[in-house]
Design an enzyme around this catalytic site. Sequence first.
Site, mmCIF file in Angstrom:
data_model
loop_
_atom_site.group_PDB
_atom_site.id
_atom_site.type_symbol
_atom_site.label_atom_id
_atom_site.label_comp_id
_atom_site.label_asym_id
_atom_site.label_seq_id
_atom_site.Cartn_x
_atom_site.Cartn_y
_atom_site.Cartn_z
ATOM 1 N N ASP A 111 0.821 -1.213 0.000
ATOM 2 C CA ASP A 111 0.000 0.000 0.000
ATOM 3 C C ASP A 111 0.860 1.271 0.000
ATOM 4 O O ASP A 111 2.024 1.268 0.419
ATOM 5 C CB ASP A 111 -0.867 0.039 1.267
ATOM 6 C CG ASP A 111 -2.003 -0.973 1.233
ATOM 7 O OD1 ASP A 111 -2.014 -1.834 0.331
ATOM 8 O OD2 ASP A 111 -2.869 -0.890 2.121
ATOM 9 N N HIS A 256 3.865 -2.205 2.995
ATOM 10 C CA HIS A 256 3.835 -0.869 2.399
ATOM 11 C C HIS A 256 5.078 -0.588 1.557
ATOM 12 O O HIS A 256 6.185 -0.976 1.935
ATOM 13 C CB HIS A 256 3.720 0.199 3.495
ATOM 14 C CG HIS A 256 2.432 0.135 4.254
ATOM 15 N ND1 HIS A 256 2.238 -0.736 5.304
ATOM 16 C CD2 HIS A 256 1.263 0.801 4.095
ATOM 17 C CE1 HIS A 256 1.002 -0.591 5.759
ATOM 18 N NE2 HIS A 256 0.386 0.334 5.055
HETATM 19 ZN ZN LIG Z 1 -2.521 3.174 3.264
#
Ligand SMILES: [Zn+2]
Length: 287
Positions: A111, A256
């Site tokens: 993400d 991430h």
């Molecule tokens: Zn996020």
Amino acid sequence: MTNGSSDKSSGGWSRLPGRRSLLGVVGCVGLLGLNRLLVDGPDRFPPGPGGGVNPAAGGTGGSAPAGDVNRMRPFAGGAGPQTPRGAVPVREAARLTLPADGTRRIALTFDDGPHPDWTPGILEILRRHRAPATFFVIGENVRAHPDLLRAVAADGHLIANHSWSHPRLDHLSRTRVREELGRTCDLLAETLGGPPGWARAPYGAWHRPSLEVCAELGMEPLGWSIDTEDWTRPGSSAISGTVLDGAHPGGIVLAHDGGGDRSQSVAALDHYLPRLVDRGWTMVRPV
Ligand SMILES: [Zn+2]
């Protein structure tokens, strides 16, 4: 809301000026027809040893379980839908796992990118292990790094919507949710040749209006079941341990590639990915 922990990584990333400038937001729905006309390009890589082949719906045979198994589908040249789908019903909540079939399939998701400092390193590791992944990207970052997004797609990874500026969607009006998701849909369609078929709310924080907008835009909401909490920078070995200890059939790993210093996330991937493969796990994209 549905996830026990949150995608809290936005704490470290700054919002770009002009984020509130309103573009004409055209939903993805109108582009779905175009999407269906697009055809997958040739596979960038042949299936790896032991990796089942499962052409997507409409493909040519294959007997592997559902999942886009180790099959890299590039979107280079704008050819290739992210996930062709028709009308999407409004979901009560985001799906937290892949459909269970008992096999050792797992989805890696990243993400908050794309980010020039971290995304290339993740791509290199995924490429080395022939592992497809899903990238939930932020519209502002796509606008800043369109070529990097194209590089991610060209490697056959799935590109999905993570809003335009990473707000809590459940704190926004329906109109603002549509701006956040729709604007990113439009930019992804423009950049890749097809709109996304999946979305993840920042922090996993969906509410009924945002789930409705998600469906209206032709996307399925996706959560996660294995939270690396890499945004807390617990150390690459801790991140890797979370994945290896938490791996389960149909699991979805949250990590991430943007939103702050993700050097630990990159180093962890380099550690856990080959070990997942050695232990018989097949990396898949959601279908
Ligand atoms: Zn996020």
